[in-house]
Design a protein around this motif. Structure first.
Motif, mmCIF file in Angstrom:
data_model
loop_
_atom_site.group_PDB
_atom_site.id
_atom_site.type_symbol
_atom_site.label_atom_id
_atom_site.label_comp_id
_atom_site.label_asym_id
_atom_site.label_seq_id
_atom_site.Cartn_x
_atom_site.Cartn_y
_atom_site.Cartn_z
ATOM 1 N N UNK A 22 0.825 -1.310 0.175
ATOM 2 C CA UNK A 22 0.044 0.094 -0.134
ATOM 3 C C UNK A 22 0.892 1.161 -0.064
ATOM 4 N N UNK A 23 2.367 1.030 0.236
ATOM 5 C CA UNK A 23 3.111 2.306 0.527
ATOM 6 C C UNK A 23 3.560 2.800 -1.008
ATOM 7 N N UNK A 24 3.371 1.690 -2.039
ATOM 8 C CA UNK A 24 3.818 1.967 -3.388
ATOM 9 C C UNK A 24 2.785 3.042 -4.222
ATOM 10 N N UNK A 25 3.212 3.648 -5.195
ATOM 11 C CA UNK A 25 2.334 4.148 -6.023
ATOM 12 C C UNK A 25 1.303 3.384 -6.416
ATOM 13 N N UNK A 26 -0.006 3.731 -6.461
ATOM 14 C CA UNK A 26 -1.184 2.810 -6.839
ATOM 15 C C UNK A 26 -1.024 2.596 -8.306
ATOM 16 N N UNK A 27 -0.830 3.768 -9.407
ATOM 17 C CA UNK A 27 -0.750 3.458 -10.498
ATOM 18 C C UNK A 27 0.169 2.530 -11.129
ATOM 19 N N UNK A 28 1.520 2.691 -10.379
ATOM 20 C CA UNK A 28 2.561 1.798 -10.746
ATOM 21 C C UNK A 28 2.225 0.253 -10.255
ATOM 22 N N UNK A 29 1.520 0.130 -9.244
ATOM 23 C CA UNK A 29 0.917 -1.079 -8.624
ATOM 24 C C UNK A 29 0.265 -1.880 -9.631
ATOM 25 N N UNK A 30 -0.835 -1.070 -10.073
ATOM 26 C CA UNK A 30 -1.752 -1.680 -10.759
ATOM 27 C C UNK A 30 -1.366 -1.877 -12.500
ATOM 28 N N UNK A 31 -0.336 -1.075 -12.702
ATOM 29 C CA UNK A 31 0.209 -1.206 -14.068
ATOM 30 C C UNK A 31 1.266 -2.545 -14.058
ATOM 31 N N UNK A 32 1.931 -2.788 -13.003
ATOM 32 C CA UNK A 32 2.813 -4.074 -12.906
ATOM 33 C C UNK A 32 2.086 -5.237 -12.521
ATOM 34 N N UNK A 33 1.118 -4.960 -11.754
ATOM 35 C CA UNK A 33 0.411 -6.382 -11.379
ATOM 36 C C UNK A 33 -1.111 -6.475 -11.737
ATOM 37 N N UNK A 34 -1.532 -6.063 -13.127
ATOM 38 C CA UNK A 34 -3.005 -6.189 -13.347
ATOM 39 C C UNK A 34 -3.699 -7.283 -12.870
ATOM 40 N N UNK A 35 -3.262 -8.491 -13.283
ATOM 41 C CA UNK A 35 -3.804 -9.834 -12.844
ATOM 42 C C UNK A 35 -4.103 -9.949 -11.533
ATOM 43 N N UNK A 36 -3.039 -9.636 -10.802
ATOM 44 C CA UNK A 36 -3.104 -9.701 -9.317
ATOM 45 C C UNK A 36 -3.959 -8.856 -8.803
ATOM 46 N N UNK A 37 -4.186 -7.727 -9.238
ATOM 47 C CA UNK A 37 -5.027 -6.646 -8.574
ATOM 48 C C UNK A 37 -6.381 -6.996 -8.891
ATOM 49 N N UNK A 38 -6.719 -7.584 -10.232
ATOM 50 C CA UNK A 38 -8.041 -7.872 -10.528
ATOM 51 C C UNK A 38 -8.468 -8.982 -9.853
ATOM 52 N N UNK A 39 -7.528 -10.257 -9.516
ATOM 53 C CA UNK A 39 -7.943 -11.240 -8.781
ATOM 54 C C UNK A 39 -8.220 -10.784 -7.256
ATOM 55 N N UNK A 40 -7.310 -9.912 -6.675
ATOM 56 C CA UNK A 40 -7.629 -9.493 -5.371
ATOM 57 C C UNK A 40 -9.054 -8.681 -5.237
ATOM 58 N N UNK A 41 -9.265 -7.923 -6.125
ATOM 59 C CA UNK A 41 -10.607 -7.126 -6.225
ATOM 60 C C UNK A 41 -11.866 -8.089 -6.196
ATOM 61 N N UNK A 42 -11.651 -9.122 -6.828
ATOM 62 C CA UNK A 42 -12.813 -10.263 -6.982
ATOM 63 C C UNK A 42 -13.016 -10.815 -5.492
ATOM 64 N N UNK A 43 -12.068 -10.852 -4.528
ATOM 65 C CA UNK A 43 -12.434 -11.128 -3.262
ATOM 66 C C UNK A 43 -12.500 -10.075 -2.276
ATOM 67 N N UNK A 44 -12.679 -8.758 -2.599
ATOM 68 C CA UNK A 44 -12.692 -7.675 -1.428
ATOM 69 C C UNK A 44 -11.492 -7.033 -1.220
ATOM 70 N N UNK A 45 -10.539 -7.419 -2.074
ATOM 71 C CA UNK A 45 -9.284 -6.702 -1.411
ATOM 72 C C UNK A 45 -8.620 -5.765 -2.539
ATOM 73 N N UNK A 46 -8.526 -4.556 -2.335
ATOM 74 C CA UNK A 46 -7.809 -3.574 -2.977
ATOM 75 C C UNK A 46 -6.474 -3.286 -2.782
ATOM 76 N N UNK A 47 -5.797 -4.043 -3.359
ATOM 77 C CA UNK A 47 -4.270 -4.094 -3.069
ATOM 78 C C UNK A 47 -3.388 -2.748 -2.947
ATOM 79 N N UNK A 48 -4.176 -1.562 -3.613
ATOM 80 C CA UNK A 48 -3.487 -0.370 -3.289
ATOM 81 C C UNK A 48 -3.880 0.377 -2.010
ATOM 82 N N UNK A 49 -4.824 -0.248 -1.308
ATOM 83 C CA UNK A 49 -5.220 0.268 -0.169
ATOM 84 C C UNK A 49 -5.218 -0.759 0.936
#
Length: 527
Positions: free
Chosen positions: A312-339
């Motif tokens: 969560x301490x990293x830039x959200x845009x960079x995180x979602x750009x580098x890990x789009x598949x992990x971001x999508x999977x985590x969102x599907x189970x209620x986890x926003x990895x940028x927060x």
């Protein structure tokens, strides 16, 4: 039904497909895969593929990192072969259409993962294996000299045993003539005769209850070689990935890539405290075995079921750009990895041992090669360095092709192999026993032969596995073959090998064991 070919490739990941593409330039290739072509560990690989690309990285640094991570028991010749040939293999993959991420300058964007001293991981977002598999499948499907048999299960490799000869481990010239292959849709067993056979069947993760591996990873190639009296080594070295997504009931466990810790992710206890500095100077970037044991230890102390990976301490845009598949999977189970921090637990991930091979990928059985996770090349030692596995598969596929095509003209097909004996029936009650034994096998391995092992745990696993072994062999002797039965039989063989090799390791450091668990029968109807 008989099928004849120059090259039989069993498996459809990066190792099998790379070999097939090159072998098809000189002969006919048949690829056998028990599911769809993309159902393999390669397709699940997220992080990337390791290769020295730019200064200040050097071959010497990559070699040193691999040796250190491998606990000092790597084969240095294997390490040097993979590291020094890696750039050439990367060029080949790119020529085949693999698209690795680039920086704005046109240079390839390189990530860093646990155990690496430099940035040297080429990647395609966080789905590198999927991108490699896509490109290779596209080439393979268009090649006129390659026949693809999906939904075909390799039951056993063919040797002199199938000609009526007694084959033992001491037999000096065990030779592979091809394989019996079960058509899973027609329920027919084909005799596939080949001049050269290649096992690229992937790993063993599904012998454990929790794994990041797809369901097809049941150790088939390793078990077949064990039954055929070939040499299998280092099966005690099962690598547990430290960060799979904690999501009870999901199988396989979703992998949270090593690259996320390389990007700056920090492991924390549920109270928010960092803890990996207690176990290694590199903290959260320590090698996988250290991190997995550290997490396991902390969970046993606290009694909790997971720890957190915090990005969560990293830039959200960079995180979602580098890990789009992990971001999508985590969102599907209620986890926003940028927060939100990600709950993670260790899971069975990679088999560092397997079929013993030389620098050409050749096994102890003549005309039989083993590639990728099925093999034990000596590269990984006791613990695989992150992202070395895809490169090992590609480099050894190239070495095996170079070696095998130079021999093929002098090989004749062995046409005296008898057809499969179709005796047997299928009973619903007995099929239920297979499913029950399958689940029990996974629980035994997870409970007693997991991250931390002891004399008592191995002895208990051995006793329980012996019961399942006897029950399964009885079913095998009287039932019509099915995928579940074949996989269960293979998993038991792999479980036996892990326990046996773990016992040998403990003996070597002064912990005594007695070994009386029965191996696969020395002269059954499948070698």
């Amino acid at each position: 039904m008989n099928i004849e070919t120059d090259f039989l490739v069993i498996g459809s990941g990066i190792a099998g497909l790379s070999y097939a593409l090159k072998a098809a330039e000189v002969g006919k290739v048949v690829i056998v895969t028990k599911g769809e072509m993309n159902e393999c560990n390669t397709d699940y690989a997220q992080g990337g593929i390791a290769s020295v690309m730019y200064d200040p990285d050097t071959f010497e640094k990559h070699i040193r990192d691999t040796l250190v991570c491998g606990a000092g028991i790597c084969d240095r010749a294997a390490v040097e072969q993979v590291v020094t040939r890696a750039p050439e293999v990367i060029k080949q993959l790119i020529a085949w259409g693999v698209k690795f991420d680039k920086e704005g300058t046109g240079r390839y964007e390189l990530a860093r993962e646990g155990g690496h001293s430099e940035h040297r991981i080429l990647h395609h977002k966080d789905i590198t294996g999927h991108e490699i598999e896509r490109a290779l499948m596209r080439k393979v499907k268009r090649h006129h000299n390659i026949e693809i048999l999906e939904h075909h299960f390799a039951v056993d490799i063919l040797t002199q045993h199938h000609l009526g000869k007694l084959v033992r481990k001491s037999t000096p010239d065990i030779t592979c003539f091809g394989a019996y292959v079960l058509n899973l849709k027609k329920h027919e067993i084909y005799t596939v005769l080949s001049k050269i056979t290649v096992l690229a069947t992937g790993g063993v993760g599904n012998i454990y209850h929790t794994t990041t591996n797809p369901s097809v990873a049941t150790g088939d190639g390793i078990a077949m070689v064990h039954r055929a009296k070939g040499i299998v080594e280092n099966m005690e070295f099962i690598q547990f990935h430290p960060t799979s997504l904690y999501n009870p009931g999901e199988r396989p466990s979703f992998l949270i890539s090593e690259a996320m810790r390389g990007f700056g992710g920090i492991l924390r206890l549920q109270n928010g405290k960092e803890f990996m500095h207690k176990y290694h100077p590199m903290g959260s970037l320590a090698p996988r075995d250290v991190v997995a044991r550290g997490i396991d230890h902390e969970l046993k102390i606290s009694g909790e079921e997971f720890v957190y990976l915090d990005i969560t301490h990293k830039d959200p845009r960079e995180v979602t750009d580098h890990f789009p598949n992990i971001y999508k999977k985590c969102l599907s189970v209620g986890i926003d990895l940028t927060k939100d921090m990600i709950p993670v637990v260790p899971a069975a991930h990679y088999c560092c041992g397997g079929v013993k091979v030389d620098l050409n990928g050749q096994s102890s059985i003549r005309r039989l090669y083993a590639l990728g996770e099925t093999s034990s090349s000596g590269l990984h030692g006791g613990n695989r360095l992150a992202s070395n596995s895809l490169m090992e598969a590609a480099v050894y596929a190239d070495a095996a092709v170079r070696h095998s095509i130079g021999r093929i003209d002098g090989i004749e097909l062995q046409r005296d192999i008898p057809a499969w004996d179709y005796e047997g029936t299928t009973m619903p009650e007995e099929m239920a026993l297979i499913t029950q034994n399958y689940k029990e096998m996974q629980q035994i391995m997870s409970n007693y032969v997991g991250i931390v092992r002891s004399n008592l745990r191995l002895e208990r696993a051995k006793r329980r596995l012996e019961i399942i072994f006897k029950e399964t062999e009885e079913l095998y002797s009287k039932l019509t073959l099915s995928q579940d039965l074949c996989e269960l039989r293979n998993m038991i063989a792999v479980g036996y090998l892990i326990i046996k090799h773990a016992e040998a390791l403990h003996q070597s450091i002064g912990l005594h064991y007695s070994t009386d668990y029965p191996p696969a029968r020395s002269n059954d109807n499948n070698g």
